[in-house]
Design a protein around this motif. Structure first.
Motif, PDB file in Angstrom:
ATOM      1  N   TYR A  86     -49.707  -8.205  64.354  1.00 36.48           N
ATOM      2  CA  TYR A  86     -48.909  -8.028  63.318  1.00 36.48           C
ATOM      3  C   TYR A  86     -47.427  -7.782  63.593  1.00 36.48           C
ATOM      4  O   TYR A  86     -46.942  -8.060  62.963  1.00 36.48           O
ATOM      5  N   ILE A  87     -47.796  -7.029  64.661  1.00 35.78           N
ATOM      6  CA  ILE A  87     -46.457  -6.652  65.295  1.00 35.78           C
ATOM      7  C   ILE A  87     -45.494  -7.857  65.620  1.00 35.78           C
ATOM      8  O   ILE A  87     -43.783  -7.632  66.548  1.00 35.78           O
ATOM      9  N   LEU A  88     -45.712  -9.226  66.168  1.00 35.85           N
ATOM     10  CA  LEU A  88     -45.142 -10.198  66.760  1.00 35.85           C
ATOM     11  C   LEU A  88     -44.091 -10.720  65.512  1.00 35.85           C
ATOM     12  O   LEU A  88     -44.238 -10.528  64.784  1.00 35.85           O
ATOM     13  N   ASN A  89     -42.606  -9.978  66.551  1.00 37.09           N
ATOM     14  CA  ASN A  89     -41.631 -10.761  65.856  1.00 37.09           C
ATOM     15  C   ASN A  89     -40.204 -10.871  66.762  1.00 37.09           C
ATOM     16  O   ASN A  89     -40.826 -10.675  68.528  1.00 37.09           O
ATOM     17  N   GLU A  90     -38.999 -10.884  66.622  1.00 32.25           N
ATOM     18  CA  GLU A  90     -38.590 -11.196  67.864  1.00 32.25           C
ATOM     19  C   GLU A  90     -38.146  -9.816  68.756  1.00 32.25           C
ATOM     20  O   GLU A  90     -37.979 -10.834  70.116  1.00 32.25           O
ATOM     21  N   LYS A  91     -38.559  -8.872  68.333  1.00 33.98           N
ATOM     22  CA  LYS A  91     -38.335  -7.595  68.810  1.00 33.98           C
ATOM     23  C   LYS A  91     -38.938  -7.286  69.854  1.00 33.98           C
ATOM     24  O   LYS A  91     -39.145  -6.527  71.124  1.00 33.98           O
ATOM     25  N   SER A  92     -40.448  -7.726  69.597  1.00 40.07           N
ATOM     26  CA  SER A  92     -41.965  -7.374  70.247  1.00 40.07           C
ATOM     27  C   SER A  92     -42.037  -8.488  71.396  1.00 40.07           C
ATOM     28  O   SER A  92     -42.714  -8.188  72.046  1.00 40.07           O
ATOM     29  N   LEU A  93     -41.304  -9.349  70.985  1.00 37.01           N
ATOM     30  CA  LEU A  93     -42.135 -11.055  71.564  1.00 37.01           C
ATOM     31  C   LEU A  93     -41.387 -11.001  72.715  1.00 37.01           C
ATOM     32  O   LEU A  93     -42.657 -11.200  73.825  1.00 37.01           O
ATOM     33  N   PRO A  94     -40.974 -10.559  73.516  1.00 38.41           N
ATOM     34  CA  PRO A  94     -40.171 -10.470  75.405  1.00 38.41           C
ATOM     35  C   PRO A  94     -41.362  -9.473  75.769  1.00 38.41           C
ATOM     36  O   PRO A  94     -42.361 -10.012  76.936  1.00 38.41           O
ATOM     37  N   VAL A  95     -42.025  -9.005  74.849  1.00 39.36           N
ATOM     38  CA  VAL A  95     -42.978  -7.868  75.890  1.00 39.36           C
ATOM     39  C   VAL A  95     -44.855  -8.259  75.733  1.00 39.36           C
ATOM     40  O   VAL A  95     -45.030  -8.374  76.996  1.00 39.36           O
TER      41      VAL A  95
END
Length: 103
Positions: A14-23
């Motif tokens: 659900y949180i997978l997006n450009e901001k969370s992608l590197p993590v």
């Protein structure tokens, strides 16, 4: 626990997006030894899938209904009930509460 097995992969997806992608890419490469030459979103999705499979292999349920939790169709509504701002989807540590929250 079963609840962690249910929530973790769903929340990660659900949180997978450009901001969370590197993590999530870092998690996939360092925890699951996924080849870092793959596309970032492929790495993140594979890491999420491997996480879910791990819980299943441990015999943990992935069905909220089995735990007596009613199904919620709208995650934004569910997140709002718990005070989660879904527009950023980034975890932040709250020392006074000793936990991470999605902000």
């Amino acid at each position: 626990s079963d609840l962690l097995a249910i929530i973790t992969p769903v929340l990660m997806d659900y949180i997978l997006n450009e901001k969370s992608l590197p993590v999530l890419v870092n998690y996939g490469v360092n925890v699951w030894d996924i080849e870092k030459t793959k596309a970032p979103y492929d790495i993140a999705r594979e890491a999420i899938s491997k996480t879910q499979k791990l819980y299943e292999d441990m015999g943990l349920t992935s069905d909220l209904g089995e735990l007596g939790v009613p199904y919620e169709k709208d995650f934004d509504d569910m997140a709002e009930k718990f005070g989660i701002r879904t527009e950023t989807h980034l975890p932040a540590y709250h020392p006074q509460e000793g936990c991470f929250k999605i902000l």
